[in-house]
Scaffold this motif. Structure first.
Motif, PDB file in Angstrom:
ATOM      1  N   ARG A 160       0.814  -1.222   0.000  1.00  0.00           N
ATOM      2  CA  ARG A 160       0.000   0.000   0.000  1.00  0.00           C
ATOM      3  C   ARG A 160       0.846   1.271   0.000  1.00  0.00           C
ATOM      4  NH1 ARG A 160      -2.686   0.876   5.438  1.00  0.00           N
ATOM      5  NH2 ARG A 160      -0.595   1.700   5.820  1.00  0.00           N
ATOM      6  N   ASP A 161       1.776   1.363   0.921  1.00  0.00           N
ATOM      7  CA  ASP A 161       2.493   2.625   1.042  1.00  0.00           C
ATOM      8  C   ASP A 161       3.497   2.834  -0.092  1.00  0.00           C
ATOM      9  OD1 ASP A 161       0.936   3.222   3.189  1.00  0.00           O
ATOM     10  OD2 ASP A 161       2.300   2.268   4.614  1.00  0.00           O
ATOM     11  N   ASP A 162       3.811   1.738  -0.795  1.00  0.00           N
ATOM     12  CA  ASP A 162       4.728   1.874  -1.935  1.00  0.00           C
ATOM     13  C   ASP A 162       4.055   2.554  -3.125  1.00  0.00           C
ATOM     14  OD1 ASP A 162       6.533   0.522  -0.379  1.00  0.00           O
ATOM     15  OD2 ASP A 162       6.025  -1.437  -1.212  1.00  0.00           O
ATOM     16  N   LEU A 163       2.732   2.558  -3.128  1.00  0.00           N
ATOM     17  CA  LEU A 163       2.026   3.194  -4.251  1.00  0.00           C
ATOM     18  C   LEU A 163       2.375   4.673  -4.364  1.00  0.00           C
ATOM     19  CD1 LEU A 163      -1.642   1.898  -4.592  1.00  0.00           C
ATOM     20  CD2 LEU A 163       0.427   1.176  -5.747  1.00  0.00           C
ATOM     21  N   VAL A 164       2.686   5.277  -3.216  1.00  0.00           N
ATOM     22  CA  VAL A 164       3.034   6.702  -3.220  1.00  0.00           C
ATOM     23  C   VAL A 164       4.200   6.972  -4.177  1.00  0.00           C
ATOM     24  CG1 VAL A 164       3.921   8.575  -1.769  1.00  0.00           C
ATOM     25  CG2 VAL A 164       2.237   6.978  -0.860  1.00  0.00           C
ATOM     26  N   HIS A 165       5.094   5.988  -4.276  1.00  0.00           N
ATOM     27  CA  HIS A 165       6.285   6.206  -5.110  1.00  0.00           C
ATOM     28  C   HIS A 165       6.050   5.852  -6.577  1.00  0.00           C
ATOM     29  CE1 HIS A 165       8.216   6.722  -1.317  1.00  0.00           C
ATOM     30  NE2 HIS A 165       7.874   5.498  -0.942  1.00  0.00           N
ATOM     31  N   CYS A 166       4.956   5.160  -6.875  1.00  0.00           N
ATOM     32  CA  CYS A 166       4.830   4.732  -8.274  1.00  0.00           C
ATOM     33  C   CYS A 166       3.538   5.183  -8.944  1.00  0.00           C
ATOM     34  CB  CYS A 166       5.028   3.221  -8.394  1.00  0.00           C
ATOM     35  SG  CYS A 166       3.796   2.287  -7.570  1.00  0.00           S
ATOM     36  N   LYS A 167       2.686   5.887  -8.228  1.00  0.00           N
ATOM     37  CA  LYS A 167       1.504   6.472  -8.877  1.00  0.00           C
ATOM     38  C   LYS A 167       1.686   7.990  -8.876  1.00  0.00           C
ATOM     39  CE  LYS A 167      -1.464   2.900  -9.258  1.00  0.00           C
ATOM     40  NZ  LYS A 167      -1.815   2.441 -10.600  1.00  0.00           N
ATOM     41  N   THR A 168       1.124   8.641  -9.873  1.00  0.00           N
ATOM     42  CA  THR A 168       1.239  10.101  -9.908  1.00  0.00           C
ATOM     43  C   THR A 168       0.249  10.701  -8.900  1.00  0.00           C
ATOM     44  OG1 THR A 168      -0.483  10.339 -11.565  1.00  0.00           O
ATOM     45  CG2 THR A 168       1.773  10.041 -12.380  1.00  0.00           C
ATOM     46  N   PRO A 169       0.473  11.945  -8.483  1.00  0.00           N
ATOM     47  CA  PRO A 169      -0.489  12.588  -7.581  1.00  0.00           C
ATOM     48  C   PRO A 169      -1.899  12.584  -8.163  1.00  0.00           C
ATOM     49  CG  PRO A 169       1.520  13.889  -7.721  1.00  0.00           C
ATOM     50  CD  PRO A 169       1.664  12.777  -8.723  1.00  0.00           C
ATOM     51  N   VAL A 170      -2.002  12.721  -9.489  1.00  0.00           N
ATOM     52  CA  VAL A 170      -3.335  12.704 -10.105  1.00  0.00           C
ATOM     53  C   VAL A 170      -3.984  11.328  -9.918  1.00  0.00           C
ATOM     54  CG1 VAL A 170      -4.603  12.907 -12.289  1.00  0.00           C
ATOM     55  CG2 VAL A 170      -2.763  14.507 -11.766  1.00  0.00           C
ATOM     56  N   GLU A 171      -3.209  10.282 -10.159  1.00  0.00           N
ATOM     57  CA  GLU A 171      -3.765   8.930 -10.000  1.00  0.00           C
ATOM     58  C   GLU A 171      -4.218   8.696  -8.559  1.00  0.00           C
ATOM     59  OE1 GLU A 171      -1.520   5.870 -12.965  1.00  0.00           O
ATOM     60  OE2 GLU A 171      -0.226   6.926 -11.571  1.00  0.00           O
ATOM     61  N   LEU A 172      -3.367   9.105  -7.612  1.00  0.00           N
ATOM     62  CA  LEU A 172      -3.720   8.876  -6.198  1.00  0.00           C
ATOM     63  C   LEU A 172      -4.959   9.676  -5.816  1.00  0.00           C
ATOM     64  CD1 LEU A 172      -0.136   8.864  -4.666  1.00  0.00           C
ATOM     65  CD2 LEU A 172      -1.671   6.908  -4.908  1.00  0.00           C
ATOM     66  N   ALA A 173      -5.019  10.914  -6.301  1.00  0.00           N
ATOM     67  CA  ALA A 173      -6.179  11.742  -5.964  1.00  0.00           C
ATOM     68  C   ALA A 173      -7.453  11.144  -6.551  1.00  0.00           C
ATOM     69  CB  ALA A 173      -5.972  13.163  -6.484  1.00  0.00           C
ATOM     70  N   LEU A 174      -7.373  10.640  -7.788  1.00  0.00           N
ATOM     71  CA  LEU A 174      -8.554  10.021  -8.404  1.00  0.00           C
ATOM     72  C   LEU A 174      -8.968   8.772  -7.642  1.00  0.00           C
ATOM     73  CD1 LEU A 174      -7.874  10.330 -12.256  1.00  0.00           C
ATOM     74  CD2 LEU A 174      -9.666  11.464 -10.929  1.00  0.00           C
ATOM     75  N   MET A 175      -7.991   7.982  -7.225  1.00  0.00           N
ATOM     76  CA  MET A 175      -8.323   6.771  -6.469  1.00  0.00           C
ATOM     77  C   MET A 175      -9.080   7.130  -5.190  1.00  0.00           C
ATOM     78  SD  MET A 175      -4.898   4.391  -6.984  1.00  0.00           S
ATOM     79  CE  MET A 175      -5.328   3.114  -5.818  1.00  0.00           C
ATOM     80  N   TRP A 176      -8.588   8.150  -4.487  1.00  0.00           N
ATOM     81  CA  TRP A 176      -9.282   8.561  -3.255  1.00  0.00           C
ATOM     82  C   TRP A 176     -10.658   9.151  -3.543  1.00  0.00           C
ATOM     83  CZ3 TRP A 176      -9.161   7.036   1.427  1.00  0.00           C
ATOM     84  CH2 TRP A 176      -7.979   6.579   2.000  1.00  0.00           C
ATOM     85  N   GLN A 177     -10.762   9.895  -4.654  1.00  0.00           N
ATOM     86  CA  GLN A 177     -12.075  10.470  -4.998  1.00  0.00           C
ATOM     87  C   GLN A 177     -13.094   9.365  -5.262  1.00  0.00           C
ATOM     88  OE1 GLN A 177     -10.450  13.567  -7.825  1.00  0.00           O
ATOM     89  NE2 GLN A 177     -12.494  14.352  -7.569  1.00  0.00           N
ATOM     90  N   ILE A 178     -12.657   8.333  -5.982  1.00  0.00           N
ATOM     91  CA  ILE A 178     -13.564   7.206  -6.269  1.00  0.00           C
ATOM     92  C   ILE A 178     -13.912   6.488  -4.967  1.00  0.00           C
ATOM     93  CG2 ILE A 178     -13.713   4.951  -7.412  1.00  0.00           C
ATOM     94  CD1 ILE A 178     -11.893   6.213  -9.641  1.00  0.00           C
ATOM     95  N   LYS A 179     -12.899   6.277  -4.138  1.00  0.00           N
ATOM     96  CA  LYS A 179     -13.134   5.598  -2.857  1.00  0.00           C
ATOM     97  C   LYS A 179     -14.162   6.375  -2.032  1.00  0.00           C
ATOM     98  CE  LYS A 179     -12.118   3.063   0.911  1.00  0.00           C
ATOM     99  NZ  LYS A 179     -12.675   1.710   1.071  1.00  0.00           N
ATOM    100  N   ARG A 180     -13.982   7.680  -1.931  1.00  0.00           N
ATOM    101  CA  ARG A 180     -14.906   8.474  -1.095  1.00  0.00           C
ATOM    102  C   ARG A 180     -16.324   8.482  -1.665  1.00  0.00           C
ATOM    103  NH1 ARG A 180     -10.776  12.443  -1.125  1.00  0.00           N
ATOM    104  NH2 ARG A 180      -9.405  12.154   0.677  1.00  0.00           N
TER     105      ARG A 180
END
Ligand code: 2HG
Ligand code: ZN
Length: 500
Positions: A439-459
């Motif tokens: 999980r925490d390794d995703l920070v290093h391999c996803k772009t901020p846009v990808e991470l933000a979209l993932m959280w937006q979908i999750k929420r």
């Protein structure tokens, strides 16, 4: 136990029945520990609903009380994705009672089934109807279709048939508030907006709980030809694959790479099995061709591939399976590698994929980096080379205890291997998912846009952050999972870090 907890457990019993609701630590233990025994969580209760309606009622009840829910199939995740954290707040929702094959439509070439059907049972049901459900993974006797979908499982026949995303026409999934999404229509064409099923596939139960699916069926092959081949090196293996695809086209069903240390490990743990080839080889591949044609023709195609490989100096030696029993024995050696590592302990699991054209160079470079860090590590490297996916799993040296090896090398080795894969446009999790381990390794391999979209979908789908919380999505910097949810869900402490 707080009054709310008692209310929740009473409510769960009323929905699923007494026998399907466990709440003592001893009864819950098999469901709160993963199968490699690396993650030891706790739960408020473990429930096994018998229908989609019951799943819906369980989720609605848990949402009402702010109780997290951890979906679980066969509990074979290698990433700690299917067990609860240590807080004891969550309800584990196990799908094993939803194990019915609902329909096989031999004309439409589809199979509709509940999520708790094991992969083995799904394959057997298809075969009884004269069809093939082609997903093939070592844990097929335990893993379930719902888990295969939630992790977008791959395995040894992806080269020919694709992974779970490619094999699925529709799913049914229950949302945290109890609403049911369904696309169980068996359509091969449906361009009516977003393909919502793909959101749930591979989301590891963080967006909804998959309760049923419509899967594609294929013709059963009438001929299979298998060879165990020693190759000069991984570069030669890639060239051999290219030649095999030119010669046999679609018939190339599996092309698995196996390093010498990977085979030695299996042979040491299964003394009754013998090596397919004399001598010790650094690199081998297991090739399977299959077709709807005649066996003699396919055998001749395999021989042509091997002869060409010999002539071009790619192949060092080869053994062709002379019978189904031989073929099964070759496959057993391949499929046992993962369990042999589990029995041995002290394995650093990296599940990387990169473009096939770069994979041989990657293996050489990653091996050099790992051996510089851990010179005595056994280089257990194997997997689905045909998909550009290798399990790069350095293992403790024989004399070194697992804990000592992992404490000294886990972080640096996995960062080196994953970092190299990422820099070469690869993935740090080709087919095992993210769970809690990566999980925490995703920070290093996803772009901020990808991470933000993932959280937006999750929420959007799980506003209370109640579904499989603390899995898959890395914490935005400076926050914790509690702060990222919009309601007052209770998030437990982190699980044991990934080791083993
Ligand atoms: C396999 O290909 C599985 O055998 C397990 O994906 C791999 O244990 C592993 O690393
Ligand atoms: Zn694999």
């Amino acid at each position: 136990m707080a009054d709310t907890d008692t209310n929740v457990i009473d409510g769960l019993r009323a929905i699923v029945g007494d026998k399907a609701c466990l709440d003592t630590a001893a009864d819950m233990q098999p469901f709160t520990t993963d199968y490699r025994r690396l993650y030891h969580g706790k739960a408020l209760a473990v429930v096994a609903p018998a229908s989609t309606q019951q799943v819906s009622e369980v989720l609605a009840l848990c949402t009402k009380h702010g109780v997290p829910v951890v979906p679980q199939g066969g509990n074979t995740s290698l990433m700690g994705g299917a067990v609860p954290d240590a807080s004891g707040n969550a309800v584990v929702l196990n799908l094993r009672r939803m194990n019915q094959v609902l329909e096989i439509d031999a004309v439409n070439d589809t199979m509709t089934l509940q999520a708790g059907v094991t992969l083995q049972a799904a394959r057997a049901a298809a075969e009884t109807a004269g069809r093939l459900f082609p997903l093939r993974i070592g844990s097929e006797g335990s893993c379930q279709i719902g888990g295969n979908l939630s992790t977008n499982a791959g395995g040894t026949a992806v080269l020919r048939y694709g992974n779970m995303r490619d094999l699925t026409l529709g799913i049914e999934a229950v949302l945290p508030d109890g609403r049911v999404y369904s696309s169980l229509r068996g359509l091969r064409k449906d361009n009516t907006g977003y393909d919502l099923k793909q959101l749930f596939i591979g989301s590891e139960g963080t967006l909804g709980i998959i309760t049923a699916a419509v899967l594609k069926l294929m013709p059963l092959p009438s001929a299979t030809a298998v060879a165990w081949v020693a190759v000069k090196d991984p570069h030669a293996a890639v060239q051999l694959l290219t030649q095999a695809k030119r010669t046999a086209g679609q018939a190339v069903t599996a092309f698995e790479l196996i390093s010498g240390p990977a085979l030695s490990l299996v042979l040491a743990s299964m003394p009754q099995q013998s090596a397919p080839l004399p001598g010790v080889h650094d690199w081998m591949v297991l090739i399977e061709l299959s077709s709807g044609g005649d066996a003699e023709g396919l055998d001749a195609t395999l021989m042509a591939i091997l002869e060409q490989g010999m002539e071009s100096g790619l192949i060092v030696d080869a053994a062709v399976a002379a019978s189904m029993a031989d073929a099964r024995a070759f496959w057993l050696l391949r499929e046992e590698i993962s369990d042999a590592q589990t029995r041995e302990g002290g394995s650093i699991k990296c599940d990387i994929s990169i473009p096939l054209s770069k994979i041989a160079g990657f293996i050489a470079e990653a091996s050099a980096q790992v051996l510089a860090l851990a010179p005595d590590a056994r280089m257990v490297i194997y997997g689905h080379m045909g998909d550009g996916n290798v399990h790069f799993n350095p293992l403790r040296p024989k004399g070194t205890p697992a804990a000592e090896f992992l404490a000294a090398h886990y972080t640096q080795v996995s960062q080196a291997v994953d970092g190299l894969a990422h820099r070469q446009n690869g993935s740090i999790s080709a087919e095992h998912g993210i769970g809690v381990a990566k999980r925490d390794d995703l920070v290093h391999c996803k772009t901020p846009v990808e991470l933000a979209l993932m959280w937006q979908i999750k929420r959007t789908l799980d506003p209370g952050n109640l579904l499989n919380p603390s899995k898959v999505l890395p914490l935005p910097a400076g926050t914790d999972h509690r702060a990222t949810a919009s309601s007052a869900s209770t998030i437990g402490t982190a699980q044991t870090p990934a080791r083993g």
